[in-house]
Every structure is written in C-alpha cells, then in structure tokens.
Motif scaffolding. Structure first.
Motif, PDB file in Angstrom:
ATOM      1  N   UNK A   1      31.808  29.437  37.585  1.00 28.27           N
ATOM      2  CA  UNK A   1      30.731  29.629  38.511  1.00 28.27           C
ATOM      3  C   UNK A   1      29.944  28.362  38.848  1.00 28.27           C
ATOM      4  N   UNK A   2      29.897  27.621  37.995  1.00 28.21           N
ATOM      5  CA  UNK A   2      29.182  26.104  38.242  1.00 28.21           C
ATOM      6  C   UNK A   2      30.029  25.265  38.964  1.00 28.21           C
ATOM      7  N   UNK A   3      31.204  25.120  38.733  1.00 24.96           N
ATOM      8  CA  UNK A   3      32.044  24.151  39.327  1.00 24.96           C
ATOM      9  C   UNK A   3      32.756  24.562  40.650  1.00 24.96           C
ATOM     10  N   UNK A   4      32.977  25.964  40.645  1.00 24.71           N
ATOM     11  CA  UNK A   4      33.621  26.520  41.980  1.00 24.71           C
ATOM     12  C   UNK A   4      32.934  27.307  42.832  1.00 24.71           C
ATOM     13  N   UNK A   5      31.756  27.794  42.244  1.00 23.53           N
ATOM     14  CA  UNK A   5      30.794  28.808  42.980  1.00 23.53           C
ATOM     15  C   UNK A   5      31.137  30.090  42.629  1.00 23.53           C
ATOM     16  N   UNK A   6      29.970  30.749  42.881  1.00 22.88           N
ATOM     17  CA  UNK A   6      30.088  32.177  42.380  1.00 22.88           C
ATOM     18  C   UNK A   6      30.916  33.044  42.972  1.00 22.88           C
ATOM     19  N   UNK A   7      31.199  32.701  44.401  1.00 17.90           N
ATOM     20  CA  UNK A   7      32.323  33.546  44.979  1.00 17.90           C
ATOM     21  C   UNK A   7      33.691  33.435  44.214  1.00 17.90           C
ATOM     22  N   UNK A   8      33.984  32.292  43.562  1.00 19.25           N
ATOM     23  CA  UNK A   8      35.121  32.225  42.574  1.00 19.25           C
ATOM     24  C   UNK A   8      35.129  32.921  41.317  1.00 19.25           C
ATOM     25  N   UNK A   9      33.741  32.765  40.876  1.00 16.69           N
ATOM     26  CA  UNK A   9      33.606  33.741  39.722  1.00 16.69           C
ATOM     27  C   UNK A   9      33.704  35.240  39.802  1.00 16.69           C
ATOM     28  N   UNK A  10      33.345  35.584  41.128  1.00 25.09           N
ATOM     29  CA  UNK A  10      33.721  37.025  41.405  1.00 25.09           C
ATOM     30  C   UNK A  10      34.932  37.229  41.361  1.00 25.09           C
ATOM     31  N   UNK A  11      35.817  36.426  41.833  1.00 23.93           N
ATOM     32  CA  UNK A  11      37.165  36.564  42.004  1.00 23.93           C
ATOM     33  C   UNK A  11      37.901  36.667  40.692  1.00 23.93           C
ATOM     34  N   UNK A  12      37.410  35.741  39.820  1.00 28.72           N
ATOM     35  CA  UNK A  12      37.740  35.554  38.349  1.00 28.72           C
ATOM     36  C   UNK A  12      37.700  37.103  37.719  1.00 28.72           C
ATOM     37  N   UNK A  13      36.572  37.790  37.953  1.00 30.06           N
ATOM     38  CA  UNK A  13      36.370  39.114  37.415  1.00 30.06           C
ATOM     39  C   UNK A  13      37.184  39.948  38.040  1.00 30.06           C
ATOM     40  N   UNK A  14      37.467  40.143  39.431  1.00 27.27           N
ATOM     41  CA  UNK A  14      38.290  40.864  40.134  1.00 27.27           C
ATOM     42  C   UNK A  14      39.748  40.928  39.575  1.00 27.27           C
ATOM     43  N   UNK A  15      40.350  39.526  39.338  1.00 28.30           N
ATOM     44  CA  UNK A  15      41.626  39.202  38.939  1.00 28.30           C
ATOM     45  C   UNK A  15      41.812  39.838  37.432  1.00 28.30           C
ATOM     46  N   UNK A  16      40.782  39.683  36.742  1.00 31.12           N
ATOM     47  CA  UNK A  16      40.852  40.233  35.349  1.00 31.12           C
ATOM     48  C   UNK A  16      41.031  41.664  35.243  1.00 31.12           C
ATOM     49  N   UNK A  17      40.211  42.347  36.242  1.00 32.42           N
ATOM     50  CA  UNK A  17      40.363  43.753  36.283  1.00 32.42           C
ATOM     51  C   UNK A  17      41.615  44.221  36.920  1.00 32.42           C
ATOM     52  N   UNK A  18      42.252  43.523  37.826  1.00 32.49           N
ATOM     53  CA  UNK A  18      43.446  43.685  38.256  1.00 32.49           C
ATOM     54  C   UNK A  18      44.559  43.528  37.026  1.00 32.49           C
ATOM     55  N   UNK A  19      44.321  42.478  36.321  1.00 31.22           N
ATOM     56  CA  UNK A  19      45.490  42.420  35.097  1.00 31.22           C
ATOM     57  C   UNK A  19      45.215  43.967  34.065  1.00 31.22           C
ATOM     58  N   UNK A  20      44.136  44.136  33.933  1.00 31.32           N
ATOM     59  CA  UNK A  20      43.623  45.460  33.185  1.00 31.32           C
ATOM     60  C   UNK A  20      44.495  46.468  33.718  1.00 31.32           C
ATOM     61  N   UNK A  21      44.438  46.670  34.897  1.00 27.82           N
ATOM     62  CA  UNK A  21      45.133  47.802  35.586  1.00 27.82           C
ATOM     63  C   UNK A  21      46.489  47.646  35.557  1.00 27.82           C
ATOM     64  N   UNK A  22      46.976  46.513  35.659  1.00 26.96           N
ATOM     65  CA  UNK A  22      48.348  46.488  35.730  1.00 26.96           C
ATOM     66  C   UNK A  22      49.139  46.846  34.198  1.00 26.96           C
ATOM     67  N   UNK A  23      48.303  46.177  33.152  1.00 32.68           N
ATOM     68  CA  UNK A  23      49.071  46.384  31.796  1.00 32.68           C
ATOM     69  C   UNK A  23      48.653  47.837  31.364  1.00 32.68           C
ATOM     70  N   UNK A  24      47.420  48.249  31.633  1.00 31.23           N
ATOM     71  CA  UNK A  24      47.020  49.593  31.031  1.00 31.23           C
ATOM     72  C   UNK A  24      46.967  50.764  32.008  1.00 31.23           C
ATOM     73  N   UNK A  25      47.865  50.826  32.776  1.00 26.21           N
ATOM     74  CA  UNK A  25      48.228  51.754  33.742  1.00 26.21           C
ATOM     75  C   UNK A  25      48.743  52.990  33.245  1.00 26.21           C
ATOM     76  N   UNK A  26      48.903  53.438  31.850  1.00 30.27           N
ATOM     77  CA  UNK A  26      49.536  54.349  31.515  1.00 30.27           C
ATOM     78  C   UNK A  26      48.818  55.553  31.707  1.00 30.27           C
ATOM     79  N   UNK A  27      47.586  55.726  31.807  1.00 35.73           N
ATOM     80  CA  UNK A  27      46.891  56.819  32.123  1.00 35.73           C
ATOM     81  C   UNK A  27      46.024  57.394  30.767  1.00 35.73           C
ATOM     82  N   UNK A  28      46.599  56.685  29.765  1.00 35.30           N
ATOM     83  CA  UNK A  28      46.133  57.164  28.304  1.00 35.30           C
ATOM     84  C   UNK A  28      45.269  56.151  27.652  1.00 35.30           C
ATOM     85  N   UNK A  29      44.715  55.029  28.721  1.00 31.70           N
ATOM     86  CA  UNK A  29      43.905  53.793  28.100  1.00 31.70           C
ATOM     87  C   UNK A  29      42.743  53.981  28.950  1.00 31.70           C
TER      88      UNK A  29
END
Length: 386
Positions: free
Chosen positions: A266-294
């Motif tokens: 957030x401090x070095x690249x701005x809060x927009x990039x911080x938001x992007x990091x959060x969204x990419x983390x959520x994307x990874x969670x969805x990709x790996x844990x998409x079995x519907x049982x998690x």
C-alpha cells in the motif's frame, strides 16, 4: 407491425441490461464480474443488432438489400458470444473444475463458428436475404443457430453436475443458478425451432436480471472488493459447521491466511495495488479451493479464513502448498512490481473433543503468526548471508 414490436422488445431489453451492468473500472473487477459484465455487454450488442435486422427486414431498395446482408452477418458473428460468456460465468460461479479447459475448447468452437458465418456470404447455407430484402434461414441453419442453445445447455448441465458434487450449504446457491439457466434454456428453444419467434435473447436477459437481483440480495454476505464470502457469512457458516459436527469422526480444520508486507504494498505502490493484491489472493483461493467442499472468506483487512470439513490433515497441507505455488505462478505470469506471499496457520477440532470455536480460531491465528515470524526470520537470515 410485428417487426416494430420485436424492435421495441429488443431495445427495451438492451436498456435493462445497460442499467444492471456494472459501470466500475474493468481492471478492478474479479474474473466473475468481468464475465458477467461481458455477457451483458455482448447481449446488448446482439439485442440492438437483432433490432436493426428486424427494422430493415423487407424494406425495398438496393441499399436495404446490402444493409440487410451486413446487419444480419454482424448479428450472426456476435450472437454466440453471450451464450459462451454466460456458460463461462456459470462455470466460474459454481466452481467447475475444468474451467480453463472449457475456455480453450470454447475458443476453438467460436473460431469455427465465425469461419462458417463468413463462408455463408457465399454459400447461403445458414441464412440469406432474397431479392425482396427478406431474411430467410438456410438449409444448415441449425449447425450455427443451435450454438447459443448448446452453450446455455452446457451451463444447465454444469449446474446439475456441481449440485451433486458439493456439500449442502453450497447447493441452494447452485440451485438458484440452475433455475436462471433453465429460464434461458426454455426461452431459447422456441426461437431455434420456429422462425419469427423472438425469445432467446429476451429470456437470457430475464435470466441475467434474476441473477443480478439474487446477487444483490446476497451481497450482504459477500465481500465487496474480492467477491468472495465476508466475515458475516464466515461467522454464520462456522456456527453451522460447528453445530453439525456431532459424530466422533467428524472434524474441522480452520486455516488463517495473512498477506505478508501488505502495508508495504500500500505504501510503496498505492492503495489501488493493495486492493489488487487482495483480489488476486481471492482469485488464487477460488482457483485452488473450487471443489465446492471448502469454505473460504475474507474476514478483515488482508486476512482470509478457510474451513476444511471432514478431511485428512495431509490434504489440508497439500492445499496450502498449492495455494503458495499458485500465488507464485500468478505473480510471475502477471509480472507484478511486487511479490505477493502469505503466512498460513491452521488448527483442528473434531466431534470427540469439540474445541470451542473461539479457541480454535485463536490457535489457528497463533499458528499463522508463528509461520509469519519464521518466514521473516528466514528472509533476514538469507539477507545477512547474501
């Protein structure tokens, strides 16, 4: 008179689609949001193209003849896109495990479809405009005309398949998406079978409106930034999971995930990039844990929680390793100016001991901070040695 009615219906449906479309910045949308918005945008284009084809159908004049050919060709080139995108959206929404493969297969099918439309300018097998400037279906109409119906049917089948693959708490949402796709499917059949009946795009528009209303109603339980479950839904689900852990062999693993050096991003690249990091983390969670049982959720700031039920500890460890690998691969693929890594910690309870959930959460949180300290110590040691 009938032509004017069809024009009015299409324009009205396009207006409704424009109203429910997300008008935010594309780059900050999740993949689900992009697919939903893409479906709406392509449907607006198809609705308006269809309206113009009816508007000029049968209008005398040489200019009308060539305009009819141009408008109908443009309409046909675009009309498979909404069905393709809504299929991908549906697959992503219900966590279909072969999502990426479906994209590749769909692209090949779409290319073949577009080639057939271009060849139709000479063959007239799919459609043609006669000397009276009237549109007609060709002998091979169903080969191309049935493609949107195939995509929508695939969406229905994917929903049915996933309903029988996931735990009970996911099924209500999947059944809702199945009902939306059934609206589109039932509305598509009459137009494919009977010429002059305009139902396919109107029914798809109705299905998207129903989906939009359902998502809006459910937004109270959805994290507005990442699109995954929020803390409210997490608290509700964990109460349900804890209450239903009755047999001695029942178990639950709670994992806490925290992004490393998030404040620095957030401090070095701005809060927009911080938001992007959060969204990419959520994307990874969805990709790996998409079995519907998690179950997974953003529970605050840069902290996420994952609940595994009735599973083995080795599988939990495997999933954690896959999360780290997927995140590293995504950062490399996107060539980010910073690295996204995270610390994880988990704790277990079962039906025999049934540890209080507050204590379970505290243990998982402690283990996560212990992992974070270990990672920090390793980085410092590596820096000293270099």
């Amino acid at each position: 008179m009938l032509n004017a009615l069809y024009v009015e219906l299409n324009v009205f449906a396009a207006l409704i689609m424009f109203i429910i479309m997300d008008h935010g910045k594309w780059r900050y949308m999740t993949l689900e949001q992009k697919l939903f918005n893409g479906t709406i945008l392509s449907l607006i284009f198809v609705l308006l193209a269809d309206a113009f084809t009816w508007l000029f159908n049968g209008v005398p004049g040489q200019w009308s003849y060539w305009l009819g050919w141009g408008l109908n060709s443009l309409y046909w080139l675009a009309c498979a896109i909404p069905g393709y995108l809504v299929m991908l959206y549906c697959m992503k929404k219900v966590g279909f495990p072969y999502f990426k493969q479906s994209i590749r297969i769909g692209v090949v099918v779409m290319i073949l479809y577009w080639v057939s439309i271009l060849l139709n300018l000479k063959s007239h097998l799919i459609f043609y405009v006669d000397s009276n400037n009237l549109y007609h279906r060709g002998e091979a109409f169903l080969i191309a005309g049935g493609l949107p119906l195939i995509f929508i049917t695939a969406s229905v089948l994917v929903c049915i398949y996933r309903i029988f693959c996931v735990e009970v708490h996911h099924r209500r949402a999947y059944c809702m998406f199945l009902s939306f796709m059934l609206i589109a499917l039932v509305g598509s059949i009459p137009q494919v079978v009977f010429y002059g009946v305009v139902t396919i795009w109107i029914s798809l528009a109705v299905a998207l409106v129903a989906c939009y209303v359902y998502l809006q109603n459910g937004s109270v339980s959805t994290d507005s930034l990442t699109g995954i479950n929020n803390r409210r839904r997490f608290d509700r689900f964990t109460r349900y999971a804890w209450d239903n852990m009755k047999a001695p062999q029942d178990n639950m693993f709670l994992m806490i995930l925290d992004i490393n050096r998030f404040k620095q991003i957030n401090d070095e690249f701005g809060h927009a990039e911080g938001d992007r990091a959060l969204m990419l983390t959520a994307d990874v969670l969805e990709e790996v844990l998409c079995d519907g049982k998690t179950f997974y959720a953003r529970i605050g700031g840069d902290e996420f929680a994952v609940v595994f039920r009735n599973t083995e500890e080795e599988l939990v460890k495997e999933k954690i390793n896959r999360l780290h690998t997927a995140m590293a691969d995504l950062c490399q693929e996107m060539e980010l100016p910073y690295e996204i890594t995270f610390a994880t910690g988990y704790a277990k309870t079962d039906g025999e001991t049934k540890l209080e959930f507050a204590k379970l959460f505290s243990r998982a949180d402690e283990n996560m901070y212990a992992h974070k300290a270990t990672m920090r110590s390793f980085l410092i040691q590596s820096h000293i040695q270099s």
